[in-house]
Design a protein around this motif. Structure first.
Motif, PDB file in Angstrom:
ATOM      1  N   GLY A  10      62.927 -55.740  -2.877  1.00  0.00           N
ATOM      2  CA  GLY A  10      63.217 -54.570  -3.712  1.00  0.00           C
ATOM      3  C   GLY A  10      61.982 -53.680  -3.790  1.00  0.00           C
ATOM      4  O   GLY A  10      61.029 -53.868  -3.027  1.00  0.00           O
ATOM      5  N   LYS A  11      62.016 -52.723  -4.728  1.00  0.00           N
ATOM      6  CA  LYS A  11      60.895 -51.788  -4.820  1.00  0.00           C
ATOM      7  C   LYS A  11      59.639 -52.473  -5.364  1.00  0.00           C
ATOM      8  O   LYS A  11      58.525 -52.128  -4.977  1.00  0.00           O
ATOM      9  N   ALA A  12      59.814 -53.437  -6.253  1.00  0.00           N
ATOM     10  CA  ALA A  12      58.652 -54.044  -6.913  1.00  0.00           C
ATOM     11  C   ALA A  12      58.528 -55.550  -6.698  1.00  0.00           C
ATOM     12  O   ALA A  12      57.528 -56.150  -7.088  1.00  0.00           O
ATOM     13  N   ALA A  32      54.572 -49.300  -6.769  1.00  0.00           N
ATOM     14  CA  ALA A  32      55.278 -48.605  -7.862  1.00  0.00           C
ATOM     15  C   ALA A  32      56.054 -47.444  -7.257  1.00  0.00           C
ATOM     16  O   ALA A  32      55.575 -46.758  -6.365  1.00  0.00           O
ATOM     17  N   THR A  33      57.275 -47.252  -7.761  1.00  0.00           N
ATOM     18  CA  THR A  33      58.045 -46.077  -7.355  1.00  0.00           C
ATOM     19  C   THR A  33      58.565 -45.401  -8.616  1.00  0.00           C
ATOM     20  O   THR A  33      58.627 -46.010  -9.688  1.00  0.00           O
ATOM     21  N   ALA A  34      58.918 -44.142  -8.460  1.00  0.00           N
ATOM     22  CA  ALA A  34      59.553 -43.408  -9.565  1.00  0.00           C
ATOM     23  C   ALA A  34      60.425 -42.331  -8.957  1.00  0.00           C
ATOM     24  O   ALA A  34      60.438 -42.165  -7.730  1.00  0.00           O
ATOM     25  N   LEU A  35      61.137 -41.615  -9.808  1.00  0.00           N
ATOM     26  CA  LEU A  35      62.025 -40.534  -9.343  1.00  0.00           C
ATOM     27  C   LEU A  35      62.944 -41.039  -8.253  1.00  0.00           C
ATOM     28  O   LEU A  35      63.036 -40.442  -7.183  1.00  0.00           O
ATOM     29  N   ASP A  36      63.606 -42.169  -8.542  1.00  0.00           N
ATOM     30  CA  ASP A  36      64.595 -42.685  -7.598  1.00  0.00           C
ATOM     31  C   ASP A  36      63.966 -43.057  -6.255  1.00  0.00           C
ATOM     32  O   ASP A  36      64.585 -42.899  -5.205  1.00  0.00           O
ATOM     33  N   GLY A  37      62.730 -43.526  -6.305  1.00  0.00           N
ATOM     34  CA  GLY A  37      62.072 -43.973  -5.078  1.00  0.00           C
ATOM     35  C   GLY A  37      61.351 -42.869  -4.315  1.00  0.00           C
ATOM     36  O   GLY A  37      60.664 -43.134  -3.328  1.00  0.00           O
ATOM     37  N   LEU A  38      61.463 -41.612  -4.769  1.00  0.00           N
ATOM     38  CA  LEU A  38      60.824 -40.489  -4.052  1.00  0.00           C
ATOM     39  C   LEU A  38      59.309 -40.539  -4.189  1.00  0.00           C
ATOM     40  O   LEU A  38      58.578 -40.201  -3.269  1.00  0.00           O
ATOM     41  N   PRO A 196      55.667 -53.424 -18.364  1.00  0.00           N
ATOM     42  CA  PRO A 196      55.426 -51.982 -18.570  1.00  0.00           C
ATOM     43  C   PRO A 196      56.118 -51.109 -17.515  1.00  0.00           C
ATOM     44  O   PRO A 196      56.196 -49.895 -17.679  1.00  0.00           O
ATOM     45  N   ASP A 197      56.663 -51.725 -16.451  1.00  0.00           N
ATOM     46  CA  ASP A 197      57.503 -50.972 -15.499  1.00  0.00           C
ATOM     47  C   ASP A 197      58.857 -50.645 -16.110  1.00  0.00           C
ATOM     48  O   ASP A 197      59.483 -49.643 -15.757  1.00  0.00           O
ATOM     49  N   THR A 198      59.330 -51.524 -16.983  1.00  0.00           N
ATOM     50  CA  THR A 198      60.721 -51.437 -17.446  1.00  0.00           C
ATOM     51  C   THR A 198      60.847 -51.161 -18.957  1.00  0.00           C
ATOM     52  O   THR A 198      61.954 -51.157 -19.486  1.00  0.00           O
ATOM     53  N   PHE A 215      52.101 -43.479 -14.598  1.00  0.00           N
ATOM     54  CA  PHE A 215      52.285 -43.279 -13.153  1.00  0.00           C
ATOM     55  C   PHE A 215      53.348 -42.195 -12.903  1.00  0.00           C
ATOM     56  O   PHE A 215      53.129 -41.263 -12.139  1.00  0.00           O
ATOM     57  N   ARG A 216      54.524 -42.328 -13.594  1.00  0.00           N
ATOM     58  CA  ARG A 216      55.605 -41.351 -13.382  1.00  0.00           C
ATOM     59  C   ARG A 216      55.119 -39.925 -13.626  1.00  0.00           C
ATOM     60  O   ARG A 216      55.519 -39.002 -12.944  1.00  0.00           O
ATOM     61  N   ARG A 217      54.268 -39.766 -14.637  1.00  0.00           N
ATOM     62  CA  ARG A 217      53.857 -38.415 -15.059  1.00  0.00           C
ATOM     63  C   ARG A 217      52.454 -38.051 -14.596  1.00  0.00           C
ATOM     64  O   ARG A 217      51.860 -37.098 -15.114  1.00  0.00           O
TER      65      ARG A 217
HETATM   66  N1  ASP Z   1      61.944 -47.616 -10.486  1.00  0.00           N
HETATM   67  C1  ASP Z   1      62.726 -46.419 -10.377  1.00  0.00           C
HETATM   68  C2  ASP Z   1      62.525 -45.733  -9.042  1.00  0.00           C
HETATM   69  O1  ASP Z   1      61.899 -46.171  -8.167  1.00  0.00           O
HETATM   70  C3  ASP Z   1      62.567 -45.399 -11.462  1.00  0.00           C
HETATM   71  C4  ASP Z   1      61.574 -45.524 -12.564  1.00  0.00           C
HETATM   72  O2  ASP Z   1      61.172 -46.607 -12.978  1.00  0.00           O
HETATM   73  O3  ASP Z   1      61.185 -44.468 -13.066  1.00  0.00           O
HETATM   74  O4  ASP Z   1      62.965 -44.668  -8.799  1.00  0.00           O
END
Ligand code: ASP
Ligand code: TMP
Length: 237
Positions: A10-12, A32-38, A196-198, A215-217
């Motif tokens: 998976g992603k993590a 780490a991923t965010a924004l739907d993996g983008l 802290p990811d979830t 990370f996301r921001r």
């Molecule tokens: N893990 C999700 C992703 O890769 C989103 C997130 O946690 O923000 O897009």
């Protein structure tokens, strides 16, 4: 317990088979991923922190009556868990407005709710995890009515317990995502991770973000934030 072939990535996390058909080994990555993996990146040390933190919290939840997939921590990054088929629902509980809730309903972040909210997303990357309600989940046969009722009961109980564990270490539990799985005999158990990811975790005094939003921001300081939560929770790094 020996790691056999990889059965999933998976992603993590990666998942490996073992000699026991009812057990698998999860291995946590720093990815780490965010924004739907983008958005892709690395939070150095995250894998070990999320592994140890998830196991610590799941052990406490299990003792408090929530069945979980946790079996045994093998090393910093690796843990034996029960093999489950994941119910394809992301279960999100919120205590304070933030993230997609604040955006969707046009409210500021940080509003304390009178009672927690629950929402479900259909865990499906191709469809970008669309929001759905229980009726939709039943129509799509993602789970039975009994399973959804049990999942809701567990999720709210996990919220009460986690909120209390976090309060003890000076953290407000803003919101979090849970996943549940079904074991070979059909038992619903809490699966995936609690980290802290979830979760959104805010320092109760400074309101500093101690979670993946850093990370996301692109706020910086993600590594330090994860280490801080770990230090408070387990008295070390
Ligand atoms: N893990 C999700 C992703 O890769 C989103 C997130 O946690 O923000 O897009
Ligand atoms: P949201 O505000 O973006 O909907 O996120 C709510 C909570 O769920 C937050 O604590 C982060 C967590 N979450 C995940 O663990 N995985 C995901 O893919 C998403 C979108 C959120």
């Amino acid at each position: 317990m020996q790691k056999l072939e990889q059965i999933y990535e998976g992603k993590a996390k990666k998942v490996f088979a073992t000699e026991d058909p009812n057990l698998v080994i999860v291995s946590y990555k720093d990815d780490a991923t965010a924004l739907d993996g983008l958005k892709k990146g690395t939070i150095i040390g995250k894998g070990a922190i999320n592994n140890r933190m998830t196991n610590n919290l799941m052990s406490r939840l299990e003792k408090a009556g929530i069945p979980t997939h946790f079996v045994e921590e093998l090393s910093d990054r690796e843990t034996v868990v029960k093999k489950v088929s994941i119910v394809p629902l992301e279960v999100i509980i919120r205590n304070i407005s933030a993230g997609s809730f604040a955006k969707r309903y046009g409210v500021e972040e940080g509003i304390l709710f009178d009672a927690p909210t629950i929402e479900f997303s259909y865990k499906n990357d191709d469809l970008h995890d669309p929001l759905l309600n229980e009726y939709h989940a039943l129509a799509l046969k993602l789970a039975t009515k009994e399973e959804i009722d049990l999942i809701k009961t567990y999720a709210f109980k996990v919220n009460d317990l986690l909120k209390a564990y976090m309060k003890e270490i000076g953290i407000d539990l803003v919101d979090f995502k849970l996943e549940f799985g079904k074991t070979a005999d059909g038992t619903i158990v809490l699966a995936d991770e609690i980290s802290p990811d979830t979760c959104r975790l805010w320092d109760e005094k400074t309101h500093d973000k101690l979670d993946k939003d850093r990370f996301r921001r692109d706020m910086g300081g993600a590594e330090e934030a994860y280490e801080e939560v770990m230090r408070r929770l387990m008295g070390d790094k």
